[in-house]
Design a protein around this motif. Structure first.
Motif, mmCIF file in Angstrom:
data_model
loop_
_atom_site.group_PDB
_atom_site.id
_atom_site.type_symbol
_atom_site.label_atom_id
_atom_site.label_comp_id
_atom_site.label_asym_id
_atom_site.label_seq_id
_atom_site.Cartn_x
_atom_site.Cartn_y
_atom_site.Cartn_z
ATOM 1 N N GLY A 1 74.995 54.532 39.450
ATOM 2 C CA GLY A 1 75.472 53.331 38.775
ATOM 3 C C GLY A 1 74.412 52.744 37.869
ATOM 4 O O GLY A 1 73.247 53.128 37.913
ATOM 5 N N ALA A 2 74.836 51.812 37.017
ATOM 6 C CA ALA A 2 73.908 51.173 36.080
ATOM 7 C C ALA A 2 72.756 50.528 36.836
ATOM 8 O O ALA A 2 72.968 49.790 37.799
ATOM 9 C CB ALA A 2 74.656 50.143 35.242
ATOM 10 N N TRP A 3 71.548 50.819 36.383
ATOM 11 C CA TRP A 3 70.354 50.324 37.066
ATOM 12 C C TRP A 3 69.732 49.200 36.262
ATOM 13 O O TRP A 3 69.865 49.126 35.035
ATOM 14 C CB TRP A 3 69.356 51.456 37.258
ATOM 15 C CG TRP A 3 68.274 51.149 38.254
ATOM 16 C CD1 TRP A 3 66.933 50.987 38.019
ATOM 17 C CD2 TRP A 3 68.446 50.962 39.659
ATOM 18 N NE1 TRP A 3 66.264 50.715 39.185
ATOM 19 C CE2 TRP A 3 67.166 50.692 40.208
ATOM 20 C CE3 TRP A 3 69.554 50.994 40.511
ATOM 21 C CZ2 TRP A 3 66.977 50.456 41.567
ATOM 22 C CZ3 TRP A 3 69.363 50.759 41.868
ATOM 23 C CH2 TRP A 3 68.084 50.492 42.381
ATOM 24 N N SER A 4 69.039 48.296 36.946
ATOM 25 C CA SER A 4 68.417 47.145 36.293
ATOM 26 C C SER A 4 67.280 46.637 37.164
ATOM 27 O O SER A 4 67.222 46.940 38.368
ATOM 28 C CB SER A 4 69.442 46.026 36.096
ATOM 29 O OG SER A 4 69.858 45.526 37.371
ATOM 30 N N PRO A 5 66.366 45.848 36.603
ATOM 31 C CA PRO A 5 65.347 45.212 37.438
ATOM 32 C C PRO A 5 65.939 44.373 38.565
ATOM 33 O O PRO A 5 65.361 44.291 39.648
ATOM 34 C CB PRO A 5 64.580 44.346 36.436
ATOM 35 C CG PRO A 5 64.709 45.077 35.144
ATOM 36 C CD PRO A 5 66.117 45.627 35.167
ATOM 37 N N GLN A 6 67.098 43.763 38.315
ATOM 38 C CA GLN A 6 67.749 42.968 39.362
ATOM 39 C C GLN A 6 68.118 43.839 40.554
ATOM 40 O O GLN A 6 67.840 43.481 41.707
ATOM 41 C CB GLN A 6 68.997 42.294 38.796
ATOM 42 C CG GLN A 6 69.724 41.414 39.802
ATOM 43 C CD GLN A 6 70.954 40.754 39.199
ATOM 44 O OE1 GLN A 6 71.406 41.119 38.110
ATOM 45 N NE2 GLN A 6 71.499 39.779 39.901
ATOM 46 N N ARG A 7 68.723 44.996 40.302
ATOM 47 C CA ARG A 7 69.097 45.898 41.398
ATOM 48 C C ARG A 7 67.842 46.457 42.074
ATOM 49 O O ARG A 7 67.806 46.613 43.298
ATOM 50 C CB ARG A 7 69.950 47.047 40.877
ATOM 51 C CG ARG A 7 71.382 46.673 40.537
ATOM 52 C CD ARG A 7 72.224 47.925 40.295
ATOM 53 N NE ARG A 7 72.454 48.676 41.536
ATOM 54 C CZ ARG A 7 72.940 49.903 41.586
ATOM 55 N NH1 ARG A 7 73.235 50.549 40.449
ATOM 56 N NH2 ARG A 7 73.130 50.519 42.736
ATOM 57 N N GLU A 8 66.843 46.750 41.273
ATOM 58 C CA GLU A 8 65.616 47.298 41.855
ATOM 59 C C GLU A 8 64.941 46.278 42.759
ATOM 60 O O GLU A 8 64.490 46.596 43.864
ATOM 61 C CB GLU A 8 64.665 47.744 40.753
ATOM 62 C CG GLU A 8 63.397 48.389 41.294
ATOM 63 C CD GLU A 8 62.704 49.270 40.280
ATOM 64 O OE1 GLU A 8 61.487 49.506 40.458
ATOM 65 O OE2 GLU A 8 63.356 49.740 39.324
ATOM 66 N N ALA A 9 64.860 45.031 42.296
ATOM 67 C CA ALA A 9 64.246 43.980 43.107
ATOM 68 C C ALA A 9 65.007 43.780 44.412
ATOM 69 O O ALA A 9 64.406 43.567 45.477
ATOM 70 C CB ALA A 9 64.183 42.681 42.314
ATOM 71 N N ALA A 10 66.334 43.841 44.358
ATOM 72 C CA ALA A 10 67.137 43.668 45.567
ATOM 73 C C ALA A 10 66.874 44.785 46.567
ATOM 74 O O ALA A 10 66.778 44.544 47.788
ATOM 75 C CB ALA A 10 68.620 43.612 45.208
ATOM 76 N N LEU A 11 66.733 46.021 46.066
ATOM 77 C CA LEU A 11 66.461 47.145 46.962
ATOM 78 C C LEU A 11 65.066 47.034 47.562
ATOM 79 O O LEU A 11 64.866 47.298 48.756
ATOM 80 C CB LEU A 11 66.620 48.461 46.210
ATOM 81 C CG LEU A 11 66.491 49.741 47.046
ATOM 82 C CD1 LEU A 11 67.518 49.770 48.166
ATOM 83 C CD2 LEU A 11 66.645 50.978 46.153
ATOM 84 N N ILE A 12 64.100 46.622 46.757
ATOM 85 C CA ILE A 12 62.735 46.456 47.275
ATOM 86 C C ILE A 12 62.691 45.331 48.301
ATOM 87 O O ILE A 12 61.997 45.426 49.322
ATOM 88 C CB ILE A 12 61.746 46.206 46.120
ATOM 89 C CG1 ILE A 12 61.619 47.474 45.259
ATOM 90 C CG2 ILE A 12 60.377 45.792 46.657
ATOM 91 C CD1 ILE A 12 60.812 47.287 43.995
#
Length: 312
Positions: A92-103
């Protein structure tokens, strides 16, 4: 033509396999939200927790190879950012928002409590996104040569082309694995300018891992939309009240210190810029730069315990 393409893809697959075998994962994996994340932990148990986030085209060894020794008295988590190194990235579309949530979910699973974050280059943008969206997970930050503001220019052609149908898979599976190894050292040298490229840098930081199809495409996804990603968050930096120290050099030819670090340091309520006059984009690999990172980290932690910081 189809036979030539298939032949090149087969040769590229062999080269990718060689890279994977040579630089096999040597850390631990933690599955978070069905995504396997690769990381190392160094330093004594019970020591202050630090999370290290590398930049684009890299992996956890970029920061670790330079800073593990100087940060030996901290409990440091060196993370392969999602999609890079040996970490997976969800579809799916990736973004800093999604990355921060996963981290943030990763930190919860690690039971670290609030961490101080070190973010290099694009890892600096992810660091600030983590601090904005998940402030309870962070306790200040040190940003090294950070990329933080939009309008940084058009994405490189190869990053955009990697995402095209038909052409993209050929680039990812054939062109990059076959031609990429010969470009690694010159590319790294240009990033270090005006400082010299450290001996055996490409090998020590396992830079060839970026030539594997998964990491190459993940990095291209980040960089092809870099301006959109940064435009979506740069107006919010004033929300970050925790101490943040930015370390950058005026001669950085990869990320303009004047364009990025200067205005963001002024925007952050508790921000400070420390310039290293002779530094390029990777100052942490020099003795003075590594010392500056350690000093900044200690300053951030001291400010967190100061009376006027306790309400932040």
């Amino acid at each position: 033509m189809a036979v030539l393409v298939l032949s090149a893809c087969a040769a590229g697959a062999g080269r990718s396999s060689d890279i994977a075998e040579r630089f096999a994962p040597d850390g631990a994996f933690l599955t978070v939200q069905d995504v396997a994340l690769h990381y190392h932990v160094t330093g004594p148990e019970g020591a202050p927790a630090v999370l290290a986030l590398h930049g684009a085209s890299a992996n956890l060894h970029e920061l670790r190879s330079a800073l593990e020794g100087p940060l030996a008295h901290y409990r440091v988590i060196w993370l392969d950012r999602p999609g890079l190194g040996w970490s997976e990235r969800p579809s799916g579309a990736w973004s800093p928002q999604r990355e921060a949530a996963l981290i943030a979910a990763f930190l919860d699973a690690m039971e670290t409590g609030p961490v101080t974050v070190i973010g290099h280059s694009w890892g600096g943008a992810i660091t600030l996104r983590l601090m904005m969206d998940h402030p309870d997970k962070t306790a200040g930050a040190v940003l090294i040569a950070p990329a933080l503001r939009a309008h940084v220019g058009e994405a490189a052609f190869y990053n955009r082309a990697t995402l095209w149908p038909v052409v993209g898979p050929v680039i990812t599976h054939a062109v990059v694995p076959l031609s990429g190894p010969g470009q690694l050292e010159s590319g790294a040298a240009s990033a270090f300018h005006p400082e010299p490229l450290p001996d055996n840098y490409v090998e020590r930081v396992r830079l060839a891992l970026i030539l594997r199809p998964g990491p190459w495409r993940a990095n291209a996804e980040d960089m092809a939309r870099v301006n959109d990603h940064l435009a979506a968050q740069e107006e919010r930096y004033g929300e970050i009240t925790q101490p943040v120290i930015l370390i950058a050099g005026p001669q950085d030819s990869v990320v303009s210190t004047r364009r990025h670090a200067h205005p963001v340091a002024e925007t952050l309520p508790a921000g400070e810029l420390r310039e290293l006059d002779a530094a390029g984009h990777n100052p942490h690999h020099g003795e003075a730069g590594a010392a500056a990172v350690v000093e900044a980290l200690e300053t951030v932690r001291a400010r967190l315990t100061a009376p006027d910081a306790r309400n932040h």
